[in-house]
Design a protein around this motif. Structure first.
Motif, short mmCIF file in Angstrom:
data_model
loop_
_atom_site.label_atom_id
_atom_site.label_comp_id
_atom_site.label_asym_id
_atom_site.label_seq_id
_atom_site.Cartn_x
_atom_site.Cartn_y
_atom_site.Cartn_z
N LYS A 3 -62.58 3.54 43.63
CA LYS A 3 -62.94 2.12 43.54
C LYS A 3 -63.02 1.74 42.06
CE LYS A 3 -66.19 -1.29 45.29
NZ LYS A 3 -67.40 -1.48 46.10
N PRO A 4 -61.98 1.05 41.55
CA PRO A 4 -61.97 0.70 40.13
C PRO A 4 -62.59 -0.67 39.84
CG PRO A 4 -59.84 0.25 41.08
CD PRO A 4 -60.70 0.80 42.19
N ILE A 5 -63.14 -0.78 38.64
CA ILE A 5 -63.54 -2.07 38.09
C ILE A 5 -62.62 -2.33 36.91
CG2 ILE A 5 -65.37 -0.99 36.70
CD1 ILE A 5 -66.91 -3.68 36.87
N PHE A 6 -62.05 -3.53 36.85
CA PHE A 6 -61.10 -3.91 35.81
C PHE A 6 -61.81 -4.75 34.75
CE2 PHE A 6 -58.69 -3.02 39.56
CZ PHE A 6 -57.58 -2.34 39.10
N ILE A 7 -61.73 -4.29 33.50
CA ILE A 7 -62.42 -4.95 32.39
C ILE A 7 -61.42 -5.20 31.27
CG2 ILE A 7 -64.21 -4.71 30.63
CD1 ILE A 7 -65.74 -2.91 32.61
N GLY A 8 -61.38 -6.42 30.77
CA GLY A 8 -60.49 -6.75 29.67
C GLY A 8 -60.66 -8.20 29.26
N ALA A 9 -60.01 -8.56 28.18
CA ALA A 9 -60.11 -9.91 27.63
C ALA A 9 -59.48 -10.94 28.56
CB ALA A 9 -59.42 -9.96 26.26
N ILE A 10 -59.77 -12.18 28.30
CA ILE A 10 -59.17 -13.29 29.04
C ILE A 10 -57.65 -13.21 28.90
CG2 ILE A 10 -58.92 -15.81 29.13
CD1 ILE A 10 -61.83 -15.93 27.94
N GLY A 11 -56.95 -13.29 30.01
CA GLY A 11 -55.49 -13.33 29.99
C GLY A 11 -54.80 -12.00 29.81
N CYS A 12 -55.53 -10.89 29.91
CA CYS A 12 -54.89 -9.59 29.69
C CYS A 12 -54.16 -9.07 30.92
CB CYS A 12 -55.90 -8.55 29.20
SG CYS A 12 -57.04 -7.98 30.46
N GLY A 13 -54.34 -9.71 32.06
CA GLY A 13 -53.59 -9.31 33.25
C GLY A 13 -54.38 -8.61 34.33
N LYS A 14 -55.70 -8.72 34.30
CA LYS A 14 -56.54 -8.06 35.31
C LYS A 14 -56.24 -8.56 36.72
CE LYS A 14 -60.25 -9.50 33.30
NZ LYS A 14 -59.60 -10.21 32.21
N THR A 15 -56.25 -9.85 36.90
CA THR A 15 -56.04 -10.44 38.23
C THR A 15 -54.62 -10.20 38.71
OG1 THR A 15 -57.75 -12.08 37.81
CG2 THR A 15 -56.18 -12.56 39.58
N VAL A 69 -63.83 3.11 35.66
CA VAL A 69 -63.81 1.89 34.84
C VAL A 69 -62.43 1.83 34.18
CG1 VAL A 69 -64.85 0.68 32.89
CG2 VAL A 69 -66.29 2.02 34.44
N ILE A 70 -61.76 0.70 34.36
CA ILE A 70 -60.42 0.53 33.79
C ILE A 70 -60.46 -0.55 32.71
CG2 ILE A 70 -58.02 -0.06 34.24
CD1 ILE A 70 -58.36 1.00 37.05
N PHE A 71 -60.13 -0.15 31.48
CA PHE A 71 -60.01 -1.08 30.38
C PHE A 71 -58.55 -1.53 30.30
CE2 PHE A 71 -63.27 1.91 28.33
CZ PHE A 71 -64.34 1.26 28.91
N LEU A 72 -58.33 -2.83 30.13
CA LEU A 72 -56.97 -3.36 30.03
C LEU A 72 -56.76 -4.01 28.67
CD1 LEU A 72 -57.96 -3.77 33.20
CD2 LEU A 72 -55.69 -4.69 33.37
N GLN A 73 -55.61 -3.71 28.08
CA GLN A 73 -55.22 -4.31 26.80
C GLN A 73 -53.78 -4.78 26.92
OE1 GLN A 73 -56.96 -4.71 23.69
NE2 GLN A 73 -55.15 -5.94 23.24
N SER A 74 -53.56 -6.06 26.70
CA SER A 74 -52.21 -6.62 26.73
C SER A 74 -51.49 -6.34 25.43
CB SER A 74 -52.31 -8.14 26.95
OG SER A 74 -51.09 -8.76 26.66
N VAL A 75 -50.18 -6.05 25.52
CA VAL A 75 -49.40 -5.82 24.30
C VAL A 75 -49.22 -7.09 23.49
CG1 VAL A 75 -48.16 -3.83 25.21
CG2 VAL A 75 -47.16 -6.09 25.41
N VAL A 76 -49.39 -8.26 24.10
CA VAL A 76 -49.19 -9.51 23.38
C VAL A 76 -50.46 -10.02 22.70
CG1 VAL A 76 -47.20 -10.21 24.77
CG2 VAL A 76 -49.49 -10.94 25.44
#
Length: 146
Positions: A3-15, A69-76
Motif C-alpha cells: 500500500k503506497p503513499i505518493f508524495i511530491g510537488a504540485i504537478g509532478c504526476g502523482k494523480t 512511501v513513494i517520492f516523485l520528482q518530475s524531470v521538467v
C-alpha cells in the motif's frame, strides 16, 4: 499487495500515475484532499502537503496507513522539491519515482531527478512516463499491483 503513499510537488504526476496504475483513463484532476483508492490500495496526496512545511505532519500521519512511501520528482521541474534527508521522518520503506521521462531533453535530466530522490532518502528508483505507459509494469510488479 503493498500500500503506497505518493508524495511530491504540485504537478509532478502523482494523480496521473495513480490513474495509470489503476488502469483508468488519464485525465487531469487536481488533487485537493488525500485520495484513497481502495481497489489498488493507493494513497494520493495533494502537492501542497509537500510544498508547505506546516503540512508535513499530514504526510507523516497519513503514511501510517501505508507500507511504502513513494517520492516523485518530475524531470521538467528543476526545483529541489525534497530537502536532503527528507525521508528520515518516515519509518517505512522509501522509493523514488522519476516521472515524465518522455518530456526529458537529455539523460542528464533523468539522472538529476533520480539524484534528488536518492538525496531525499529513496532506496530504489523507478523511471516512468504514466502518459506513455513507460516503466509502469516494473513499478506495478514491485508494488505487487498486477
Amino acid at each position: 499487495m503493498k500500500k503506497p503513499i505518493f508524495i511530491g510537488a504540485i504537478g509532478c504526476g502523482k494523480t496521473t500515475l495513480c490513474q495509470r496504475l489503476q488502469g483508468k483513463a488519464i485525465t487531469y484532476n487536481k488533487t485537493q484532499v488525500i485520495q484513497y483508492y481502495q481497489n489498488k490500495n493507493l494513497i494520493d496526496t495533494p502537492g501542497e502537503f509537500m510544498e508547505h512545511r506546516n503540512l508535513y505532519s499530514a504526510l507523516m500521519t497519513t503514511s501510517v496507513d501505508s507500507d511504502v512511501v513513494i517520492f516523485l520528482q518530475s524531470v521538467v521541474d528543476k526545483r529541489q522539491s525534497f530537502a536532503p534527508g527528507f525521508g528520515s521522518m518516515f519509518t517505512k520503506e522509501k522509493i523514488g519515482v522519476v516521472t515524465k521521462i518522455d518530456l526529458s531533453d537529455t539523460p542528464e535530466d533523468i539522472d538529476w531527478a533520480a539524484q534528488q530522490l536518492k538525496s531525499a532518502g529513496a532506496e530504489k528508483i523507478f523511471k516512468v512516463s504514466a502518459k506513455n505507459n513507460i516503466g509502469i509494469e516494473e513499478l506495478s510488479q514491485y508494488l505487487e499491483i498486477i
